[in-house]
Design an enzyme around this catalytic site. Sequence first.
Site, mmCIF file in Angstrom:
data_model
loop_
_atom_site.group_PDB
_atom_site.id
_atom_site.type_symbol
_atom_site.label_atom_id
_atom_site.label_comp_id
_atom_site.label_asym_id
_atom_site.label_seq_id
_atom_site.Cartn_x
_atom_site.Cartn_y
_atom_site.Cartn_z
ATOM 1 N N LEU A 30 -28.999 6.614 29.998
ATOM 2 C CA LEU A 30 -30.050 7.088 29.095
ATOM 3 C C LEU A 30 -29.635 8.292 28.253
ATOM 4 C CD1 LEU A 30 -33.204 6.626 31.366
ATOM 5 C CD2 LEU A 30 -32.359 5.147 29.539
ATOM 6 N N GLU A 41 -30.984 -9.508 32.315
ATOM 7 C CA GLU A 41 -29.984 -8.468 31.997
ATOM 8 C C GLU A 41 -28.754 -8.624 32.881
ATOM 9 O OE1 GLU A 41 -31.264 -4.346 31.915
ATOM 10 O OE2 GLU A 41 -33.244 -4.932 31.237
ATOM 11 N N GLY A 84 -29.393 1.472 38.954
ATOM 12 C CA GLY A 84 -28.066 0.843 39.015
ATOM 13 C C GLY A 84 -28.080 -0.616 39.424
ATOM 14 N N SER A 85 -29.175 -1.331 39.139
ATOM 15 C CA SER A 85 -29.147 -2.763 39.501
ATOM 16 C C SER A 85 -28.173 -3.525 38.603
ATOM 17 C CB SER A 85 -30.555 -3.365 39.450
ATOM 18 O OG SER A 85 -31.029 -3.435 38.133
ATOM 19 N N ASN A 86 -28.033 -3.109 37.351
ATOM 20 C CA ASN A 86 -27.021 -3.747 36.490
ATOM 21 C C ASN A 86 -25.617 -3.429 36.990
ATOM 22 O OD1 ASN A 86 -28.126 -5.242 34.052
ATOM 23 N ND2 ASN A 86 -29.397 -3.398 34.045
ATOM 24 N N HIS A 128 -29.567 -3.572 26.593
ATOM 25 C CA HIS A 128 -30.870 -3.074 26.133
ATOM 26 C C HIS A 128 -31.947 -4.090 26.535
ATOM 27 C CE1 HIS A 128 -33.698 -0.862 23.653
ATOM 28 N NE2 HIS A 128 -34.151 -2.036 23.239
ATOM 29 N N ASN A 158 -23.376 -1.986 25.738
ATOM 30 C CA ASN A 158 -24.620 -1.456 26.294
ATOM 31 C C ASN A 158 -25.575 -2.617 26.539
ATOM 32 O OD1 ASN A 158 -26.689 0.577 26.894
ATOM 33 N ND2 ASN A 158 -27.606 0.021 24.932
ATOM 34 N N ASP A 198 -28.744 1.713 19.481
ATOM 35 C CA ASP A 198 -28.995 0.257 19.580
ATOM 36 C C ASP A 198 -28.648 -0.484 18.286
ATOM 37 O OD1 ASP A 198 -30.046 0.776 22.129
ATOM 38 O OD2 ASP A 198 -32.092 0.964 21.368
#
Length: 226
Positions: free
Chosen positions: A86, A175, A14-16, A105, A103, A146
Amino acid sequence: MSLFNLAILISGSGSNLQAVIDATEGGIIPSAAIAIVISNRAEAYGLVRAKNHGIPNMVIEKNETEKLLETLKTYNIKGLILAGYLSILPPEVVEAYNGFIINIHPALLPLFGGKNFYGIKVHNAVLASGAPYSGATVHLVDCGIDTGAALIRGVVPVYDDDTAEGLQKRVLDVEHHILVKAVKALAEGNIGELKKNPLTIINDNDKHGVRDYAKGLSELCDALLI
Ligand code: GRF
């Protein structure tokens, strides 16, 4: 003005998610609120991050489509952010929120995307290919893997002495940056513009051992048709 309610979907660290939490709390995205964090895995550390910030959170497993749709309705969700999620979203959800799901990627799509490209595998494949650059892409989500329109790409150099883990870490930093930019655009109704003219951000602050970066960038532009 009512806030643009976001659901953030995660599976892991969960760093994003944290980058988006910091941006909403820090006033960088004043028009958005994270209404709920949803994980498909109970052990995802991102759930702890949500709790630490008083954000509602829950586990919804990948085949619980009805529960997911109900929850999105309950929280009056306007946009979905897949931040290290995921699982493939069920088509019913993609249809219900078409154009409002993004999303992140960890590669420069359309390069290194699709079914088998996730996690460290992506970075191993980049190193094996000899590409002098990599990066991350925020894209719209459609029913493929994607395959939705790219909105923002962040480019980082690949070093001669790179490791997959080192590259993964540098890509993750980029990111966080491009995801926040894209979430802001989504909340402010500017995704159409990005879809027409995707943004490419180049990070070459660190000149250490760059493998023919300039040549790589020109190849990159050819590969991405930009
Ligand atoms: C990121 O590299 C993301 O692109 C990929 O999974 C990773 C998740 O990282 N899909 P985090 O959970 O946001 O730290």
